[in-house]
Design a protein around this motif. Structure first.
Motif, PDB file in Angstrom:
ATOM      1  N   ASN A   6       0.854  -1.188   0.000  1.00  0.00           N
ATOM      2  CA  ASN A   6       0.000   0.000   0.000  1.00  0.00           C
ATOM      3  C   ASN A   6       0.890   1.238   0.000  1.00  0.00           C
ATOM      4  N   ASN A   7       1.192   1.730  -1.187  1.00  0.00           N
ATOM      5  CA  ASN A   7       2.087   2.870  -1.334  1.00  0.00           C
ATOM      6  C   ASN A   7       1.347   4.168  -1.642  1.00  0.00           C
ATOM      7  N   ALA A   8       0.241   4.101  -2.372  1.00  0.00           N
ATOM      8  CA  ALA A   8      -0.476   5.323  -2.752  1.00  0.00           C
ATOM      9  C   ALA A   8      -0.831   6.123  -1.509  1.00  0.00           C
ATOM     10  N   GLY A   9      -0.424   7.386  -1.468  1.00  0.00           N
ATOM     11  CA  GLY A   9      -0.678   8.161  -0.259  1.00  0.00           C
ATOM     12  C   GLY A   9      -0.689   9.659  -0.455  1.00  0.00           C
ATOM     13  N   VAL A  10      -0.393  10.102  -1.675  1.00  0.00           N
ATOM     14  CA  VAL A  10      -0.366  11.537  -1.954  1.00  0.00           C
ATOM     15  C   VAL A  10      -1.481  11.854  -2.948  1.00  0.00           C
ATOM     16  N   PRO A  11      -2.420  12.738  -2.586  1.00  0.00           N
ATOM     17  CA  PRO A  11      -3.514  13.059  -3.498  1.00  0.00           C
ATOM     18  C   PRO A  11      -3.001  13.702  -4.784  1.00  0.00           C
ATOM     19  N   PRO A  12      -3.784  13.637  -5.857  1.00  0.00           N
ATOM     20  CA  PRO A  12      -3.401  14.312  -7.096  1.00  0.00           C
ATOM     21  C   PRO A  12      -3.091  15.789  -6.835  1.00  0.00           C
ATOM     22  N   GLY A  13      -1.975  16.239  -7.366  1.00  0.00           N
ATOM     23  CA  GLY A  13      -1.563  17.626  -7.123  1.00  0.00           C
ATOM     24  C   GLY A  13      -0.792  17.805  -5.834  1.00  0.00           C
ATOM     25  N   GLY A  14      -0.647  16.731  -5.056  1.00  0.00           N
ATOM     26  CA  GLY A  14       0.147  16.806  -3.838  1.00  0.00           C
ATOM     27  C   GLY A  14      -0.617  17.167  -2.585  1.00  0.00           C
ATOM     28  N   GLY A  15      -1.926  17.397  -2.703  1.00  0.00           N
ATOM     29  CA  GLY A  15      -2.698  17.780  -1.524  1.00  0.00           C
ATOM     30  C   GLY A  15      -2.473  19.250  -1.177  1.00  0.00           C
ATOM     31  N   ARG A  16      -3.149  19.701  -0.134  1.00  0.00           N
ATOM     32  CA  ARG A  16      -3.050  21.100   0.281  1.00  0.00           C
ATOM     33  C   ARG A  16      -2.655  21.165   1.753  1.00  0.00           C
ATOM     34  N   PRO A  17      -1.354  21.231   2.061  1.00  0.00           N
ATOM     35  CA  PRO A  17      -0.939  21.345   3.463  1.00  0.00           C
ATOM     36  C   PRO A  17      -1.573  22.575   4.105  1.00  0.00           C
ATOM     37  N   ASN A  18      -2.000  22.407   5.343  1.00  0.00           N
ATOM     38  CA  ASN A  18      -2.693  23.506   6.022  1.00  0.00           C
ATOM     39  C   ASN A  18      -2.706  23.217   7.516  1.00  0.00           C
ATOM     40  N   ARG A  19      -2.651  24.289   8.327  1.00  0.00           N
ATOM     41  CA  ARG A  19      -2.866  24.100   9.757  1.00  0.00           C
ATOM     42  C   ARG A  19      -4.226  23.461   9.968  1.00  0.00           C
ATOM     43  N   PHE A  20      -4.308  22.557  10.951  1.00  0.00           N
ATOM     44  CA  PHE A  20      -5.488  21.714  11.028  1.00  0.00           C
ATOM     45  C   PHE A  20      -6.785  22.509  11.203  1.00  0.00           C
ATOM     46  N   ALA A  21      -6.773  23.534  12.023  1.00  0.00           N
ATOM     47  CA  ALA A  21      -8.005  24.284  12.261  1.00  0.00           C
ATOM     48  C   ALA A  21      -8.518  24.977  11.002  1.00  0.00           C
ATOM     49  N   GLU A  22      -7.605  25.241  10.068  1.00  0.00           N
ATOM     50  CA  GLU A  22      -8.003  25.890   8.816  1.00  0.00           C
ATOM     51  C   GLU A  22      -8.183  24.899   7.678  1.00  0.00           C
ATOM     52  N   MET A  23      -8.024  23.619   7.960  1.00  0.00           N
ATOM     53  CA  MET A  23      -8.107  22.609   6.901  1.00  0.00           C
ATOM     54  C   MET A  23      -9.565  22.275   6.607  1.00  0.00           C
ATOM     55  N   PRO A  24     -10.016  22.450   5.351  1.00  0.00           N
ATOM     56  CA  PRO A  24     -11.396  22.094   5.004  1.00  0.00           C
ATOM     57  C   PRO A  24     -11.651  20.608   5.274  1.00  0.00           C
ATOM     58  N   PRO A  25     -12.833  20.269   5.750  1.00  0.00           N
ATOM     59  CA  PRO A  25     -13.132  18.861   6.054  1.00  0.00           C
ATOM     60  C   PRO A  25     -12.876  17.924   4.889  1.00  0.00           C
ATOM     61  N   GLU A  26     -13.129  18.393   3.666  1.00  0.00           N
ATOM     62  CA  GLU A  26     -12.907  17.504   2.523  1.00  0.00           C
ATOM     63  C   GLU A  26     -11.426  17.162   2.344  1.00  0.00           C
ATOM     64  N   ASP A  27     -10.543  18.066   2.803  1.00  0.00           N
ATOM     65  CA  ASP A  27      -9.113  17.793   2.689  1.00  0.00           C
ATOM     66  C   ASP A  27      -8.668  16.721   3.679  1.00  0.00           C
ATOM     67  N   TRP A  28      -9.129  16.836   4.955  1.00  0.00           N
ATOM     68  CA  TRP A  28      -8.699  15.803   5.892  1.00  0.00           C
ATOM     69  C   TRP A  28      -9.420  14.484   5.643  1.00  0.00           C
ATOM     70  N   GLN A  29     -10.643  14.544   5.111  1.00  0.00           N
ATOM     71  CA  GLN A  29     -11.341  13.309   4.774  1.00  0.00           C
ATOM     72  C   GLN A  29     -10.619  12.576   3.646  1.00  0.00           C
ATOM     73  N   LEU A  30     -10.072  13.329   2.695  1.00  0.00           N
ATOM     74  CA  LEU A  30      -9.318  12.714   1.607  1.00  0.00           C
ATOM     75  C   LEU A  30      -8.094  11.973   2.139  1.00  0.00           C
ATOM     76  N   GLN A  31      -7.415  12.562   3.117  1.00  0.00           N
ATOM     77  CA  GLN A  31      -6.250  11.880   3.692  1.00  0.00           C
ATOM     78  C   GLN A  31      -6.652  10.578   4.372  1.00  0.00           C
ATOM     79  N   ILE A  32      -7.770  10.590   5.068  1.00  0.00           N
ATOM     80  CA  ILE A  32      -8.255   9.365   5.718  1.00  0.00           C
ATOM     81  C   ILE A  32      -8.653   8.330   4.677  1.00  0.00           C
ATOM     82  N   ASP A  33      -9.360   8.776   3.630  1.00  0.00           N
ATOM     83  CA  ASP A  33      -9.790   7.852   2.580  1.00  0.00           C
ATOM     84  C   ASP A  33      -8.597   7.210   1.884  1.00  0.00           C
ATOM     85  N   LEU A  34      -7.572   8.012   1.591  1.00  0.00           N
ATOM     86  CA  LEU A  34      -6.436   7.538   0.811  1.00  0.00           C
ATOM     87  C   LEU A  34      -5.429   6.748   1.647  1.00  0.00           C
ATOM     88  N   ASN A  35      -5.150   7.217   2.857  1.00  0.00           N
ATOM     89  CA  ASN A  35      -4.067   6.641   3.650  1.00  0.00           C
ATOM     90  C   ASN A  35      -4.511   5.654   4.720  1.00  0.00           C
TER      91      ASN A  35
END
Length: 252
Positions: free
Chosen positions: A89-118
């Motif tokens: 299981n190597n796939a772990g970086v979203p297309p485009g590299g994802g959007r690093p962000n401080r957690f409180a400012e991270m849109p829910p869809e961004d952290w959900q994508l990390q959970i879905d992928l990783n």
């Protein structure tokens, strides 16, 4: 002493996710060189097919297998009929590299994508392949993780680190549950890898200087570790998180 086995994975079938480039390509190439037939997964059919063709050009056996690991139906369709002995299981970086962000400012869809992928994709693919491994009495599950799972970093990757840590926990449980069935499960937590920048850049040089061996990790390094974990020689390793990082010390 038994003769050295130059192709320790002969007869095995491996699926490597996210293998169309970078670390995943390095893993797929090394597993194939060790004798495994490799299913090269990637979101891009062109990338998956290109790596599979490269393996065949070098005398190995491979097929391109393009699908989105976060798509449950697509994953099930793709692996249906394949007797997968080794799942990386190597796939772990979203297309485009994802959007690093401080957690409180991270849109829910961004952290959900990390959970879905990783995390969720690891769980889903494991559920698809492990019953067949148990029936055959042999299998290997390998999670490509990250040092971000064990260390707090102020670079906007909290959700990524949390998802990787969840995967490592799953691996520990899998090792205990399925070890008696001949299946081992391990994580490789990677440190700084090639691709973070170019040598000569002051920031990159500082990163390199922080690594005791004085260089960044390479895709082949990860591939060789996967070969060992997948071989009979690595069969004692089970339920482990191995930090493949050149000796980087956490907590500094």
């Amino acid at each position: 002493m038994e003769p050295y086995d130059a192709r320790p994975l002969a007869g095995r079938v491996a699926l490597v996710t996210g293998a169309g480039q970078g670390v995943g390509r390095g893993i797929a190439m090394r597993l194939a060189a060790a004798g495994a037939k490799v299913a090269v997964n990637d979101l891009s059919p062109a990338r998956a097919d290109a790596v599979a063709a490269e393996i065949r050009d070098h005398g190995g056996d491979a097929l391109g297998l393009a699908f989105d690991v976060t798509d449950a139906a697509a994953a099930e369709t793709a692996v249906n009929g394949l007797e997968i002995d080794i799942l990386v299981n190597n796939a772990g970086v979203p297309p485009g590299g994802g959007r690093p962000n401080r957690f409180a400012e991270m849109p829910p869809e961004d952290w959900q994508l990390q959970i879905d992928l990783n995390l969720a994709a690891l769980m889903r693919l494991t559920q698809l392949v492990i019953p067949g491994q148990a029936k055959r009495g042999w299998g290997r599950i390998i999670q490509i993780s990250s040092g971000a799972s064990a260390r707090g970093l102020a670079i906007g990757v909290a959700a990524y680190g949390a998802a990787k840590a969840g995967g490592e926990s799953l691996i520990r449980h899998l090792g205990v549950e399925y070890g008696p069935a001949g299946i081992t499960a391990n994580s490789l937590a990677l440190g700084l890898m090639e691709g973070v920048g170019r040598a000569g850049d002051p920031g990159v040089d500082r990163l390199i200087n922080s690594i005791p061996i004085g260089r960044l990790g390479r895709p082949d390094d990860v591939g060789e570790a996967c070969v060992w974990l997948s071989s009979e020689a690595g069969g004692l390793a089970n339920g482990q998180v191995i930090h493949l990082n050149g000796g980087t010390v956490f907590g500094r």
